[in-house]
Scaffold this motif. Structure first.
Motif, PDB file in Angstrom:
ATOM      1  N   TRP A   3      22.124  35.126  32.674  1.00 21.10           N
ATOM      2  CA  TRP A   3      23.182  34.119  32.810  1.00 21.10           C
ATOM      3  C   TRP A   3      24.487  34.617  32.189  1.00 21.10           C
ATOM      4  O   TRP A   3      25.552  34.510  32.804  1.00 21.10           O
ATOM      5  CB  TRP A   3      22.722  32.815  32.143  1.00 21.10           C
ATOM      6  N   SER A   4      24.426  35.136  30.992  1.00 22.57           N
ATOM      7  CA  SER A   4      25.639  35.501  30.254  1.00 22.57           C
ATOM      8  C   SER A   4      26.373  36.701  30.834  1.00 22.57           C
ATOM      9  O   SER A   4      27.543  36.918  30.518  1.00 22.57           O
ATOM     10  CB  SER A   4      25.312  35.751  28.780  1.00 22.57           C
ATOM     11  N   THR A   5      25.714  37.455  31.692  1.00 20.59           N
ATOM     12  CA  THR A   5      26.354  38.624  32.302  1.00 20.59           C
ATOM     13  C   THR A   5      26.610  38.439  33.797  1.00 20.59           C
ATOM     14  O   THR A   5      27.178  39.328  34.436  1.00 20.59           O
ATOM     15  CB  THR A   5      25.502  39.886  32.102  1.00 20.59           C
ATOM     16  N   GLY A   6      26.185  37.297  34.350  1.00 19.90           N
ATOM     17  CA  GLY A   6      26.383  37.063  35.776  1.00 19.90           C
ATOM     18  C   GLY A   6      25.410  37.811  36.651  1.00 19.90           C
ATOM     19  O   GLY A   6      25.771  38.363  37.687  1.00 19.90           O
ATOM     20  N   HIS A   7      24.139  37.790  36.249  1.00 17.32           N
ATOM     21  CA  HIS A   7      23.088  38.478  37.006  1.00 17.32           C
ATOM     22  C   HIS A   7      21.849  37.600  37.187  1.00 17.32           C
ATOM     23  O   HIS A   7      20.722  38.074  37.055  1.00 17.32           O
ATOM     24  CB  HIS A   7      22.711  39.786  36.308  1.00 17.32           C
ATOM     25  N   THR A   8      22.046  36.334  37.499  1.00 18.29           N
ATOM     26  CA  THR A   8      20.912  35.419  37.679  1.00 18.29           C
ATOM     27  C   THR A   8      20.283  35.519  39.061  1.00 18.29           C
ATOM     28  O   THR A   8      19.158  35.094  39.261  1.00 18.29           O
ATOM     29  CB  THR A   8      21.346  33.947  37.486  1.00 18.29           C
ATOM     30  N   GLY A   9      21.042  36.016  40.020  1.00 16.49           N
ATOM     31  CA  GLY A   9      20.570  36.030  41.403  1.00 16.49           C
ATOM     32  C   GLY A   9      21.071  34.831  42.195  1.00 16.49           C
ATOM     33  O   GLY A   9      20.808  34.728  43.393  1.00 16.49           O
ATOM     34  N   PHE A  10      21.783  33.937  41.545  1.00 13.99           N
ATOM     35  CA  PHE A  10      22.414  32.807  42.221  1.00 13.99           C
ATOM     36  C   PHE A  10      23.882  33.172  42.408  1.00 13.99           C
ATOM     37  O   PHE A  10      24.648  33.185  41.429  1.00 13.99           O
ATOM     38  CB  PHE A  10      22.261  31.521  41.405  1.00 13.99           C
ATOM     39  N   PRO A  11      24.295  33.486  43.648  1.00 15.66           N
ATOM     40  CA  PRO A  11      25.605  34.086  43.874  1.00 15.66           C
ATOM     41  C   PRO A  11      26.798  33.326  43.282  1.00 15.66           C
ATOM     42  O   PRO A  11      27.662  33.947  42.652  1.00 15.66           O
ATOM     43  CB  PRO A  11      25.705  34.150  45.402  1.00 15.66           C
ATOM     44  N   PHE A  12      26.853  32.027  43.454  1.00 11.77           N
ATOM     45  CA  PHE A  12      28.030  31.314  42.963  1.00 11.77           C
ATOM     46  C   PHE A  12      28.052  31.249  41.443  1.00 11.77           C
ATOM     47  O   PHE A  12      29.109  31.390  40.819  1.00 11.77           O
ATOM     48  CB  PHE A  12      28.095  29.913  43.586  1.00 11.77           C
ATOM     49  N   VAL A  13      26.896  31.077  40.831  1.00 17.50           N
ATOM     50  CA  VAL A  13      26.805  31.089  39.364  1.00 17.50           C
ATOM     51  C   VAL A  13      27.252  32.452  38.841  1.00 17.50           C
ATOM     52  O   VAL A  13      28.071  32.546  37.925  1.00 17.50           O
ATOM     53  CB  VAL A  13      25.361  30.783  38.893  1.00 17.50           C
ATOM     54  N   ASP A  14      26.731  33.504  39.439  1.00 12.10           N
ATOM     55  CA  ASP A  14      27.059  34.848  38.976  1.00 12.10           C
ATOM     56  C   ASP A  14      28.536  35.176  39.180  1.00 12.10           C
ATOM     57  O   ASP A  14      29.169  35.783  38.317  1.00 12.10           O
ATOM     58  CB  ASP A  14      26.178  35.879  39.679  1.00 12.10           C
ATOM     59  N   ALA A  15      29.096  34.753  40.310  1.00 10.42           N
ATOM     60  CA  ALA A  15      30.520  34.994  40.559  1.00 10.42           C
ATOM     61  C   ALA A  15      31.370  34.253  39.537  1.00 10.42           C
ATOM     62  O   ALA A  15      32.357  34.800  39.023  1.00 10.42           O
ATOM     63  CB  ALA A  15      30.885  34.566  41.977  1.00 10.42           C
ATOM     64  N   CYS A  16      30.999  33.021  39.211  1.00 17.65           N
ATOM     65  CA  CYS A  16      31.749  32.252  38.214  1.00 17.65           C
ATOM     66  C   CYS A  16      31.689  32.926  36.841  1.00 17.65           C
ATOM     67  O   CYS A  16      32.710  33.047  36.158  1.00 17.65           O
ATOM     68  CB  CYS A  16      31.229  30.821  38.137  1.00 17.65           C
ATOM     69  N   MET A  17      30.510  33.373  36.442  1.00 15.02           N
ATOM     70  CA  MET A  17      30.401  34.015  35.133  1.00 15.02           C
ATOM     71  C   MET A  17      31.170  35.332  35.106  1.00 15.02           C
ATOM     72  O   MET A  17      31.872  35.632  34.140  1.00 15.02           O
ATOM     73  CB  MET A  17      28.936  34.241  34.755  1.00 15.02           C
ATOM     74  N   ARG A  18      31.071  36.103  36.152  1.00 14.22           N
ATOM     75  CA  ARG A  18      31.788  37.378  36.180  1.00 14.22           C
ATOM     76  C   ARG A  18      33.305  37.163  36.204  1.00 14.22           C
ATOM     77  O   ARG A  18      34.055  37.927  35.589  1.00 14.22           O
ATOM     78  CB  ARG A  18      31.340  38.213  37.374  1.00 14.22           C
ATOM     79  N   CYS A  19      33.752  36.129  36.896  1.00 12.60           N
ATOM     80  CA  CYS A  19      35.168  35.773  36.891  1.00 12.60           C
ATOM     81  C   CYS A  19      35.607  35.388  35.481  1.00 12.60           C
ATOM     82  O   CYS A  19      36.662  35.827  35.002  1.00 12.60           O
ATOM     83  CB  CYS A  19      35.421  34.626  37.864  1.00 12.60           C
ATOM     84  N   LEU A  20      34.790  34.575  34.814  1.00 11.16           N
ATOM     85  CA  LEU A  20      35.098  34.157  33.445  1.00 11.16           C
ATOM     86  C   LEU A  20      35.153  35.370  32.503  1.00 11.16           C
ATOM     87  O   LEU A  20      36.062  35.486  31.681  1.00 11.16           O
ATOM     88  CB  LEU A  20      34.061  33.143  32.959  1.00 11.16           C
ATOM     89  N   ILE A  21      34.220  36.266  32.645  1.00 14.47           N
ATOM     90  CA  ILE A  21      34.197  37.472  31.817  1.00 14.47           C
ATOM     91  C   ILE A  21      35.460  38.300  32.056  1.00 14.47           C
ATOM     92  O   ILE A  21      36.066  38.812  31.117  1.00 14.47           O
ATOM     93  CB  ILE A  21      32.918  38.299  32.088  1.00 14.47           C
ATOM     94  N   GLN A  22      35.864  38.402  33.294  1.00 13.02           N
ATOM     95  CA  GLN A  22      37.023  39.225  33.640  1.00 13.02           C
ATOM     96  C   GLN A  22      38.356  38.587  33.263  1.00 13.02           C
ATOM     97  O   GLN A  22      39.262  39.275  32.789  1.00 13.02           O
ATOM     98  CB  GLN A  22      37.011  39.524  35.141  1.00 13.02           C
ATOM     99  N   HIS A  23      38.464  37.270  33.452  1.00 14.63           N
ATOM    100  CA  HIS A  23      39.770  36.612  33.289  1.00 14.63           C
ATOM    101  C   HIS A  23      39.869  35.630  32.122  1.00 14.63           C
ATOM    102  O   HIS A  23      40.967  35.267  31.737  1.00 14.63           O
ATOM    103  CB  HIS A  23      40.154  35.872  34.571  1.00 14.63           C
ATOM    104  N   GLY A  24      38.736  35.143  31.619  1.00 15.68           N
ATOM    105  CA  GLY A  24      38.768  34.217  30.497  1.00 15.68           C
ATOM    106  C   GLY A  24      39.046  32.778  30.865  1.00 15.68           C
ATOM    107  O   GLY A  24      39.290  31.943  29.987  1.00 15.68           O
ATOM    108  N   TRP A  25      39.013  32.467  32.148  1.00 14.54           N
ATOM    109  CA  TRP A  25      39.309  31.094  32.555  1.00 14.54           C
ATOM    110  C   TRP A  25      38.554  30.741  33.829  1.00 14.54           C
ATOM    111  O   TRP A  25      38.387  31.575  34.728  1.00 14.54           O
ATOM    112  CB  TRP A  25      40.810  30.909  32.808  1.00 14.54           C
ATOM    113  N   LEU A  26      38.100  29.493  33.900  1.00 22.45           N
ATOM    114  CA  LEU A  26      37.518  28.886  35.102  1.00 22.45           C
ATOM    115  C   LEU A  26      37.959  27.433  35.120  1.00 22.45           C
ATOM    116  O   LEU A  26      38.230  26.853  34.068  1.00 22.45           O
ATOM    117  CB  LEU A  26      35.982  28.883  35.044  1.00 22.45           C
TER     118      LEU A  26
END
Length: 137
Positions: free
Chosen positions: A24-47
């Motif tokens: 979950w914390s790295t954006g690798h759950t296998g659920f595409p939208f969850v993972d995209a949101c986490m990876r976006c947050l990691i990259q940009h710091g905002w959602l």
């Protein structure tokens, strides 16, 4: 916890799953939208709020992770972190306030509603860029 009746929730001896947390914390759950949101947050710091709420809902309901243990990770990522907002919001999304209804987000439905063509997903999950739209969610 605002409501002591929920203090035991997700805090049993075998409730914490480190592999789920790492995914979950790295954006690798296998659920595409969850993972995209986490990876976006990691990259940009905002959602936006809906995506923040969905990440917490997914972690606490689907992965059964304690909101108190996921809170520090999100706090480190949010550029607009404010403890007076952060902790009550996480507890509310986790359903442990005792005064709010459960807020369980269907992550597939959220992906279809918020990113129908998978543009956001494909932007943050490069390994899915060649997946046809009909299979992206």
């Amino acid at each position: 916890d605002v409501c002591s009746a929920y203090q035991h929730l997700r805090r049993g001896p075998n409730d914490w799953n480190e592999a789920y947390y790492q995914a979950w914390s790295t954006g690798h759950t296998g659920f595409p939208f969850v993972d995209a949101c986490m990876r976006c947050l990691i990259q940009h710091g905002w959602l936006n709020f809906r995506m923040r709420a969905m990440l917490v809902s997914f972690a606490t309901y689907n992965l059964w992770l304690d909101w108190k243990r996921i809170a520090p990770h999100l706090a480190r990522l949010f550029l607009d972190y404010e403890p007076g907002i952060h902790y009550p919001q996480l507890q509310m999304q986790a359903g442990t306030t005792g005064i709010n209804a459960m807020r369980v987000y269907n992550v597939t439905k959220q992906g279809k509603d918020q990113d129908p063509k998978g543009i956001f997903i494909k932007n943050y999950i490069p390994e899915l860029r060649r997946v046809p739209v009909e299979y992206i969610h």
